[in-house]
Design a protein around this motif. Structure first.
Motif: not given
Lengths: 275, 425
Positions: A102-112, A119-128
């Motif tokens: 997401h280009a919007d600075l206020e919005k974190d990227d979504d990552r998986w 067989d695990l889908v993990k959601r990754i927290a927006a990090g540094d």
């Protein structure tokens, strides 16, 4: 459960676009926006293979290899989606990683991240974003692109070949550098060299584009050429580490569908990326 | 009703398989044109561990094995094929052993459907190392003795069919013969035998009566899911059996009573991290009133969790998990002197992961603490990538409990430390 992907991956290439014939000197803003476009947004989509050769101070070498897909959203030079399929090393083989940037600075990227052995889908927290990308000397932000809105920009020099821009972070406490300079090619607006400086004016990180290839593609039925950085090197002068990134099999405007960037393909990669 | 639904799914599946198979002989092609080069990978691993205290019901060694895994993959125009299996020499059982982890065919017959048939590892749900709506088999034994985390999931022999649409997507997993958890039997890990009111282990291995009639003792798991602004929402259903013994018959043999589970989950970004919540209603179909002392009561399980990065390369995840025993009054009335389970079993889980040295060194800690059971399970681990193909690892499984009969407390004598080295190719 593997770690390297606590780090996000976003964009991939310091890719580029068609040079624009310019007679007058562009403004600093124009240079920055063109360079941002060239580095990250060329074409409607892009497919490539990437290998990283990571060499540490002692000369030990580690390698990473992955296939990558990138697609731009309709809004130009803003949001993007990325898909990565890891081929090496063994402990991450066949893992897939997906980012909705997401280009919007206020919005974190979504990552998986998908781990096939569980067989695990993990959601990754927006990090540094200033952390190492897969253990290399490139940082996540070098790959996904640092937003032009994060810095204030100043044209400090014009050489025969380059515009030299000094970029000073608006929030200095969120980054490990005081400022960085970018050498931007006057013809094609590709960033060819970036030097990161500490408070005392010492350079501590350098990223250089070593090879640029003209990649041919089609756009609306017309042939186009996208100048693309295919070899780049990141050096960390403090740690003595160095990473060479090689990009191959580059295809622009491959017609990558939007639904590739969904859980379906995260769990079972599209054929294209496995070859 | 459920049976009709299951049969319907099966017929649908078989029809789809037929439809998706290639028209053989339609074109003259050599076999080699169909099969792409075979990808071969694998690893060799040596792992050893010991109990840190004497356990009268088990050996001093907790794990001692040399393991070889081979992983073969290839594909044709219409399907992908995978075979992954382990063989190992096991010092605890003093036997050679083997396990096929994956043996499946995958096909993408249309824009809206995927099929995966055969032995496969299956996972869904939002819990981090706690499972509510994921009723696919787990291997707690491997987890507790310090095998790689990959082995926490045991494979299923199943057919998975997935449908995709803009509105929502649907997964159906049909397991024709019940696949239970690889639960604690005493073979590797000693346990609390409630009936005998004593610890037991290799001297008293649990032999459970597993429902094993093909197409009769079967399992069906369903998930319907969609993303709304990248919040992942899902509904789940499961019709099968308790995955580890959930009761006993009149002869005192452990059995797997029927179980139906209905649940929902949500996961998405929250305050700079990822939040998740999930709920599941466990309907213990053979004891719906809760009055049968030999069969598990129904339960509702809840989890809420949050994960985020605390600093560079340092990630933390915290969850609060509750198992609520239903018909608690009936449960209390039916007891005959056995230790009483709490109505609400609460567990707090914590995971910390720190990466160092260009992400080649990983320090991690997983912890489970139950304030209601007053027991704790800690998993500290250090792993180091010596090269791209050699990984060194050491860790521990620490069980602490005030009482003998609680979930983690019963394993106190199994507290162990281990080391491993893995060479991948």
């Amino acid at each position: 459960m593997k770690r390297r992907f606590l780090i996000p991956l976003g964009g991939l290439l310091l890719a580029t676009g068609v040079a624009m014939a310019q007679t007058a000197t562009p403004t600093t803003d124009e240079i920055i926006h063109k360079a941002n476009h060239m580095a990250l947004y060329q074409g409607a989509d892009m497919k490539s293979k990437v290998s990283l050769e990571i060499t540490d101070k002692q000369g030990r070498v580690r390698e990473r290899a992955f296939s990558s897909l990138r697609k731009n959203d309709d809004n130009p030079d803003r949001d993007q989606k990325y898909y990565t399929f890891f081929q090496a090393p063994a402990d991450v083989r066949k893992m897939t990683f997906m980012v909705h940037k997401h280009a919007d600075l206020e919005k974190d990227d979504d990552r998986w991240l998908y781990m096939p052995s569980l067989d695990l889908v993990k959601r990754i927290a927006a990090g540094d974003k200033r952390t190492s990308f897969v253990g290399s000397d490139f940082l996540y932000e070098d790959i996904s692109g640092r937003s032009p809105e994060d810095d204030s920009h100043e044209l400090i020099e014009m050489t025969e070949k380059y515009y030299v821009i000094k970029n000073t972070p608006k929030k200095p406490d969120t980054v490990e550098f005081a400022y960085y300079t970018a050498h931007i090619d006057k013809e094609n607006f590709l960033p060819m060299k970036m030097e990161f400086f500490k408070e005392d004016g010492r350079v501590y990180r350098v990223i250089e584009s070593m090879q640029v290839d003209a990649i041919e593609a089609e756009q609306n039925g017309q042939p186009v050429t996208y100048p693309t950085v295919t070899i780049s090197v990141a050096k960390n002068l403090e740690s003595g580490g160095m990473t060479k990134m090689t990009v191959s099999d580059v295809h622009y405007n491959a017609g990558i569908r939007d639904d590739i960037f969904s859980e379906r393909y995260l769990r079972r990669p599209p054929r294209d990326v496995m070859r | 009703m459920i049976r009709i639904f299951k049969t319907g799914c099966l017929i649908l599946l078989l029809t789809m398989m037929q439809a998706s198979a290639p028209a053989l002989g339609a074109e003259e092609k050599a076999w080699s044109d169909y099969i792409k080069p075979l990808e071969v990978h694998g690893f060799l691993e040596v792992r050893g561990g010991i109990r840190t205290q004497n356990d009268p019901h088990a050996k001093d060694i907790s794990v001692m094995e040399t393991r070889l895994q081979a992983d073969l993959f290839t594909y044709t125009d219409w399907a992908e094929f995978k075979l992954k299996g382990d063989v190992w020499a096991d010092g605890v059982t003093e036997k050679g052993d083997g396990d096929i982890r994956e043996a499946w065919v995958f096909s993408r017959p249309s824009d809206f459907m995927d099929l995966k048939i055969g032995r496969q590892v299956l996972t869904w749900g939002t819990g981090d190392l706690v499972f509510l709506n994921d009723l696919f088999p787990k291997d707690w034994q491997s987890y507790f003795i310090g095998r790689d985390a990959e082995y926490l999931k045991a494979p299923s022999d199943a057919a998975k069919i997935s449908f995709f649409s803009a509105l929502a997507s649907l997964d159906l997993v049909y397991t024709p013969q019940f696949d239970p958890d690889r639960f604690i039997t005493g073979e590797y890990v000693s346990y609390w035998d409630a009936a005998a009111a004593n610890h037991a282990g290799q001297d008293d291995i649990i032999h459970a009566d597993r429902p094993d009639n093909w197409f009769e003792d079967d399992e069906l798991a369903v998930r319907i899911y969609r993303n709304v602004l990248n919040y992942e929402l899902a509904l789940y259903g499961y019709w099968g059996f308790w995955k580890r013994p959930g009761g006993q018959n009149v002869h005192g043999t452990a059995i797997f009573p029927e179980l139906n589970v209905y649940g929902a989950s949500a996961r998405g970004q929250m305050a700079g991290g990822i939040g998740n919540m999930e709920v599941a209603y466990y309907d213990s179909a053979e004891d719906s009133g809760g009055s049968d002392p030999l069969i598990n009561n129904s339960e509702i399980r809840y989890v809420v969790g949050y994960t985020r990065d605390l600093a560079m390369d340092l990630n933390a995840s915290l969850q609060y998990y509750v198992e609520q025993l239903l018909d608690y009054g009936a449960y209390e009335d039916s007891l005959s002197g056995a230790p009483v389970r709490d109505e609400f079993r609460q567990v707090i889980t914590l995971q910390l992961t720190q990466l160092l040295m260009n992400q080649t060194l990983e320090l991690s800690l997983s912890g489970y603490y139950s304030p209601s059971d007053k027991d704790t399970y800690l998993r500290p681990k250090i792993s180091y990538d010596l090269t791209d193909s050699i990984i060194l690892e050491t860790g521990a499984n620490i069980f602490i409990g005030e009482e003998d009969h609680t979930f983690f407390g019963q394993f106190e004598n199994n507290t162990n430390v281990y080391v491993a080295v893995r060479y991948s190719l």
